[in-house]
Design a protein around this motif. Structure first.
Motif, short mmCIF file in Angstrom:
data_model
loop_
_atom_site.label_atom_id
_atom_site.label_comp_id
_atom_site.label_asym_id
_atom_site.label_seq_id
_atom_site.Cartn_x
_atom_site.Cartn_y
_atom_site.Cartn_z
N ASP A 21 0.86 -1.09 0.05
CA ASP A 21 0.17 0.17 0.05
C ASP A 21 0.82 1.07 -0.18
O ASP A 21 1.63 1.53 1.01
CB ASP A 21 -0.84 0.06 1.10
CG ASP A 21 -1.89 -1.10 1.16
OD1 ASP A 21 -2.56 -1.39 0.27
OD2 ASP A 21 -1.96 -1.91 2.27
N VAL A 22 0.95 2.08 -1.03
CA VAL A 22 1.74 3.15 -1.21
C VAL A 22 0.68 4.25 -1.81
O VAL A 22 0.14 3.99 -2.73
CB VAL A 22 3.11 2.83 -2.27
CG1 VAL A 22 3.71 4.12 -2.36
CG2 VAL A 22 3.73 1.81 -1.90
N CYS A 23 0.82 5.52 -0.94
CA CYS A 23 0.15 6.43 -1.46
C CYS A 23 0.94 7.68 -1.23
O CYS A 23 1.59 8.03 -0.37
CB CYS A 23 -1.28 6.63 -0.47
SG CYS A 23 -2.30 8.01 -0.96
N MET A 24 0.77 8.60 -2.43
CA MET A 24 1.43 9.86 -2.43
C MET A 24 0.45 11.05 -2.76
O MET A 24 -0.20 10.86 -3.76
CB MET A 24 2.63 9.85 -3.26
CG MET A 24 3.52 11.24 -3.27
SD MET A 24 4.98 11.16 -4.35
CE MET A 24 4.00 11.62 -5.93
N GLU A 25 0.51 11.99 -2.16
CA GLU A 25 -0.31 13.23 -2.53
C GLU A 25 0.55 14.34 -2.84
O GLU A 25 1.19 14.80 -2.14
CB GLU A 25 -1.45 13.52 -1.50
CG GLU A 25 -2.44 14.38 -1.84
CD GLU A 25 -3.54 14.24 -0.78
OE1 GLU A 25 -4.16 15.36 -0.57
OE2 GLU A 25 -3.72 13.22 0.13
N VAL A 26 0.20 15.03 -3.79
CA VAL A 26 0.77 16.50 -4.12
C VAL A 26 -0.37 17.44 -3.84
O VAL A 26 -1.47 17.31 -4.21
CB VAL A 26 1.34 16.32 -5.34
CG1 VAL A 26 2.73 15.49 -5.36
CG2 VAL A 26 0.53 16.02 -6.54
#
Length: 147
Positions: free
Chosen positions: A55-60
């Motif tokens: 589970d990998v999540c990135m937010e910009v």
């Protein structure tokens, strides 16, 4: 530094020039922190490819994307190997902690730890956020609820 330059190179320089030169050298050696944040997308993609099931999540920042800039907001990572290993011999106890990042790139590093079958701490995942609040904690810990 000024005295060393005068002694070794026999050149008279101001303290201001010494500080500016030191900053340029440090930036060259360490690289710009803006360049490092630009690499987060590549790191995210590599994590997804090399760790299937993680589970990998990135937010910009969406507002900054509209202006043509990519500004990092938050990220969390839960490796599939940690998930599988914890399920095999876990105890129903999860600890969370945070540490403040200082320097040019401020933020908060969140960690989630479990206890394995040997009563040892077992890393479950981590999150990197810009500020601490209930919403960020819940987003960072959400993958554990799915397990």
């Amino acid at each position: 530094m000024k005295n060393e330059v005068q002694r070794d190179l026999k050149v008279n320089v101001s303290v201001f020039k010494c500080k500016r030169a030191k900053k340029l050298i440090m930036d060259e050696m360490e690289g710009s922190f803006r360049d490092e944040f630009a690499n987060f997308k590549a790191y995210y993609n590599e994590l997804k490819l090399s760790n299937p099931g993680s589970d990998v999540c990135m937010e910009v920042s969406q507002e900054d994307l509209e202006h043509g800039r990519r500004i990092f907001k938050r990220m969390y990572v839960y490796f599939n190997a940690s998930k599988v290993g914890w399920k095999e011999g876990y105890q129903p106890l999860i600890g969370v902690d945070r540490t403040f990042l200082k320097g040019k790139t401020r933020g908060i590093l969140l960690t989630a730890m479990g206890v394995d079958g040997n009563d040892s701490l077992y890393p479950l995942g981590l999150g990197l956020i810009e500020k601490e609040n209930t919403h960020h904690w819940s987003c960072t810990l959400k993958p554990i609820h799915k397990w």
